[in-house]
Design an enzyme around this catalytic site. Structure first.
Site, PDB file in Angstrom:
ATOM      1  N   CYS A  30      83.840 -35.842   2.747  1.00 30.70           N
ATOM      2  CA  CYS A  30      82.702 -35.920   1.851  1.00 30.70           C
ATOM      3  C   CYS A  30      82.854 -34.939   0.698  1.00 30.70           C
ATOM      4  O   CYS A  30      83.825 -34.200   0.611  1.00 30.70           O
ATOM      5  CB  CYS A  30      81.412 -35.599   2.618  1.00 30.70           C
ATOM      6  SG  CYS A  30      81.174 -36.619   4.104  1.00 30.70           S
ATOM      7  N   SER A  45      99.318 -37.508   6.835  1.00 30.01           N
ATOM      8  CA  SER A  45     100.395 -37.080   5.949  1.00 30.01           C
ATOM      9  C   SER A  45     101.277 -36.036   6.635  1.00 30.01           C
ATOM     10  O   SER A  45     100.799 -35.252   7.459  1.00 30.01           O
ATOM     11  CB  SER A  45      99.802 -36.482   4.661  1.00 30.01           C
ATOM     12  OG  SER A  45     100.769 -35.765   3.927  1.00 30.01           O
ATOM     13  N   GLY A  46     102.547 -36.002   6.245  1.00 34.22           N
ATOM     14  CA  GLY A  46     103.473 -34.995   6.751  1.00 34.22           C
ATOM     15  C   GLY A  46     103.452 -33.710   5.963  1.00 34.22           C
ATOM     16  O   GLY A  46     104.303 -32.835   6.187  1.00 34.22           O
ATOM     17  N   ASP A 106      80.559 -35.975  14.329  1.00 31.02           N
ATOM     18  CA  ASP A 106      81.010 -34.586  14.458  1.00 31.02           C
ATOM     19  C   ASP A 106      80.129 -33.661  13.626  1.00 31.02           C
ATOM     20  O   ASP A 106      80.015 -32.472  13.927  1.00 31.02           O
ATOM     21  CB  ASP A 106      82.483 -34.453  14.069  1.00 31.02           C
ATOM     22  CG  ASP A 106      82.762 -34.830  12.619  1.00 31.02           C
ATOM     23  OD1 ASP A 106      82.103 -35.758  12.103  1.00 31.02           O
ATOM     24  OD2 ASP A 106      83.658 -34.230  12.000  1.00 31.02           O
ATOM     25  N   GLY A 109      84.719 -32.841   5.973  1.00 28.98           N
ATOM     26  CA  GLY A 109      85.890 -32.668   6.828  1.00 28.98           C
ATOM     27  C   GLY A 109      85.737 -33.346   8.164  1.00 28.98           C
ATOM     28  O   GLY A 109      84.896 -34.232   8.353  1.00 28.98           O
ATOM     29  N   GLU A 110      86.566 -32.910   9.099  1.00 33.49           N
ATOM     30  CA  GLU A 110      86.552 -33.452  10.452  1.00 33.49           C
ATOM     31  C   GLU A 110      86.794 -32.320  11.440  1.00 33.49           C
ATOM     32  O   GLU A 110      87.700 -31.500  11.248  1.00 33.49           O
ATOM     33  CB  GLU A 110      87.655 -34.509  10.643  1.00 33.49           C
ATOM     34  CG  GLU A 110      87.641 -35.657   9.649  1.00 33.49           C
ATOM     35  CD  GLU A 110      86.455 -36.584   9.781  1.00 33.49           C
ATOM     36  OE1 GLU A 110      85.754 -36.506  10.822  1.00 33.49           O
ATOM     37  OE2 GLU A 110      86.206 -37.366   8.860  1.00 33.49           O
ATOM     38  N   ALA A 163      82.065 -42.299   4.869  1.00 31.33           N
ATOM     39  CA  ALA A 163      81.796 -42.528   6.287  1.00 31.33           C
ATOM     40  C   ALA A 163      83.098 -42.804   7.035  1.00 31.33           C
ATOM     41  O   ALA A 163      83.815 -43.755   6.719  1.00 31.33           O
ATOM     42  CB  ALA A 163      80.823 -43.692   6.453  1.00 31.33           C
ATOM     43  N   VAL A 164      83.394 -41.971   8.037  1.00 32.63           N
ATOM     44  CA  VAL A 164      84.624 -42.091   8.822  1.00 32.63           C
ATOM     45  C   VAL A 164      84.329 -42.153  10.316  1.00 32.63           C
ATOM     46  O   VAL A 164      84.933 -42.937  11.045  1.00 32.63           O
ATOM     47  CB  VAL A 164      85.576 -40.906   8.510  1.00 32.63           C
ATOM     48  CG1 VAL A 164      86.765 -40.898   9.458  1.00 32.63           C
ATOM     49  CG2 VAL A 164      86.054 -40.987   7.065  1.00 32.63           C
TER      50      VAL A 164
END
Length: 610
Positions: free
Chosen positions: A2, A377-378, A102, A78-79, A52-53
């Site tokens: 967000c 992503s790496g 979360d 974030g997460e 929204a995730v």
């Protein structure tokens, strides 16, 4: 993922400041295209834009918990990858969560544990909590600085936001960029806490800050620490694999389509292969995307940081695992479009000067967003495991940041600038000061001497300086199109463990990233497992170069403020050079000039280069 923003003022009633907060929140619409919300108290105003995730219907923000002693409100970006465990811990303590998000877990965790919540979180996050029980704002950023957070102190409080543009939308914010801000821009030095704009600061990774009537206080809650590494080679490799399996499994959790960014290098390939195996267990197939350019094979030029083309290795991985892969083809004309440059520069809020690599990343993420909302992503594996060439050559011994030690590198020059501007900036002295400042932070063990001592420093510099530039770039360019990019190699457990692994063990097979290669070789094709580091590719399409040269010629014919920094004759020479004759420094100078002009047009800064 967000965009957040807000304002705390102890001398005014912010409930009457709706237009100002709305303007600040609107700048974050790209970060949160799915929903918008604001919340007001007498002395606090919070704005939120949502992507929204997780728990699509239940994660609306700003989120508020009413307590007997007053409301606690939060805006969160974030997460938290361990939110299910935290929710269970809260349940055992009698705390009931009413959603599956979360966000609620983090908010109720703060109500339960206060600022000590930070010690329990695993994830990428930047959030702000207005605690009316104590009339204070608490601002928190994740340990590695994956998610951005900026703030601007006012006479009676603070403005904050995910990006500078949110703060600059408030009439109290200053748009001045003085000499040190320009040095940060032109010197490719990202000093922790420095935000380029006068009066604005970036909340440092692993820090929290509180604002109350007594002012602002910033506290460090996490740092890289030295410790004994007791595992042998086999145990180290095994533990790294265990960590990666757990990290990737956690970061694949989402209620929206996911994918991976696949470059064909060791890092992204290992991550994609592990993700593929885990999703296959659930009856799913991993999606992956890579960037490519027309006629890249014919136009490609090998460089130190990008010695090989990606595409053959990308396809080798896609053929080796169960994968649904797509190459995103970007031509020079599209990347040279001024609107794309404006989008890229506007996303980063600075004129980065790397031109095509920013423009192509923006277009890549924009194309991916039509298929997925979350991408893994790496990024950061090179900083964690020691993957760059300068970890292994004489540059590591230079008395400066190793990535700036190559004097032929375009990122180490104020290319094409006037002698007067070059002298005023004095980038060499500024960089030297920042380098010594960074060295003073490095934690050491008394037993480390010689190469081990130096490599402790080199690793620390990368994990606290260089990685910040890359993480900020990744976040801004992806969130500009509403794509959440997760970075498994930045999990703090992995970073801390590998940081304390001796350099001799990190290079046990005589190569870069030995531990990562050993931990993931079983899931990779041999060609990829043995591939040397090759960075994010640039385009060598002659059409791109011709386009930026034409744009530079048009700019030099006018009177744009950006030209005050540049030697006009040098710009004209670079703008007329042939494809085979133009130098890296000339091309980088043109890119920086165009980026600078674009940034000035977008942000209208007051520049003070003296």
């Amino acid at each position: 993922m967000c965009g957040i923003t807000g304002w705390v003022s102890f001398r005014r009633d912010l409930r009457g400041q709706g237009p100002e907060l709305d303007a600040m929140t609107a700048t974050m619409s790209c970060r949160g295209p799915d929903d918008s919300g604001t919340w007001y108290a007498e002395h606090a105003a919070l704005g939120h834009r949502r992507l929204a995730v997780i728990d699509l219907p239940g994660g609306t923000q700003p989120m508020v918990v009413d307590t007997p002693d007053g409301a606690v409100a939060m805006v969160y970006s974030g997460e938290a990858y361990n939110y299910t465990e935290l929710r269970e811990e809260l349940r055992r303590r009698g705390v009931v969560c009413t959603t599956d998000s979360d966000t609620e877990v983090v908010l109720r965790g703060y109500v339960e544990w206060g600022e000590a919540l930070v010690d329990r979180l695993n994830g990428m996050y930047a959030f702000a909590i207005w605690d009316s029980r104590a009339d204070k704002l608490v601002m928190i950023r994740d340990r590695m600085g994956i998610k951005p957070f900026y703030f601007f102190e006012t006479e009676d409080g603070v403005l904050f936001g995910s990006e500078p543009k949110a703060i600059l939308a408030n009439s109290l914010a200053d748009r001045t960029v003085s000499l040190d801000g320009l040095r940060e821009i032109f010197g490719f030095v990202k000093t922790p806490g420095h935000a380029v704009w006068d009066g604005m600061r970036e909340l440092r990774p692993g820090h929290l800050a509180t604002v109350d009537r007594n002012g602002l206080r910033e506290t460090r809650y996490w740092r890289l620490e030295v410790g004994e590494h007791r595992d042998d080679q086999r145990a180290t490799v095994s533990h790294v694999r265990e960590l990666l399996d757990d990290i990737i499994r956690r970061q694949l959790v989402a209620d929206v389509p996911r994918c991976t960014l696949l470059s064909g290098g060791l890092d992204s390939s290992a991550m994609t292969a592990i993700a593929a195996g885990q999703l296959q267990e659930q009856g799913e197939v991993v999606r992956s995307f890579a960037v490519d350019f027309p006629n890249q094979a014919e136009n490609f030029r090998a460089e130190e940081v990008a010695p090989t083309q990606d595409t053959p290795y990308v396809h080798a991985v896609a053929d080796h695992i169960v994968c649904e892969h797509e190459d995103i083809m970007l031509d020079g004309a599209a990347m040279a479009d001024p609107s794309v440059r404006a989008a890229a520069v506007g996303s980063r809020d600075i004129p980065s000067g790397i031109g095509d690599r920013d423009n192509s990343l923006y277009l890549l993420f924009k194309a991916i967003r039509s298929h997925s909302t979350v991408a893994l992503s790496g990024e950061s594996a090179d900083e964690v495991f020691g993957g760059y060439p300068w970890f292994h050559n004489e540059q590591r011994d230079a008395e400066t940041f190793p990535w700036l030690a190559n004097q032929n590198s375009p990122i180490n020059r104020g290319g094409l600038m006037t002698p007067e501007v070059t002298a005023a900036l004095d980038l060499n002295a500024y960089t030297a000061d920042r380098y010594q400042e960074a060295l003073r932070e490095v934690p050491h063990k008394d037993s480390e001497t010689g190469l081990e001592h130096r490599m402790r420093e080199v690793c620390y510099l990368h994990l606290t300086r260089m990685v910040q530039t890359l993480l900020d770039r990744k976040d801004r360019m992806s969130m500009a199109v509403g794509l959440e990019v997760r970075v498994p190699f930045c999990d703090h457990r992995l970073v801390q463990y590998v940081f304390n692994t001796p350099w001799s063990l990190k290079t046990y097979d005589g190569r870069e990233k030995s531990i990562l290669r050993g931990a993931t070789r079983d899931v990779l094709p041999e060609s990829v497992a043995n591939r040397k580091k090759s960075g994010y590719p640039g385009t060598y399409d002659p059409a791109y170069l011709a386009a930026i040269q034409e744009q530079a010629r048009a700019l030099i014919a006018g009177d744009h403020q950006a030209l005050d920094f540049y030697d006009h004759e040098q710009v004209r020479t670079a703008a007329k050079a042939t494809v085979s004759g133009i130098t890296n420094i000339q091309r980088a100078g043109l890119e920086r000039l165009l980026d600078l002009a674009t940034w000035i047009d977008l942000r209208t800064p007051t520049l003070k280069p003296s």
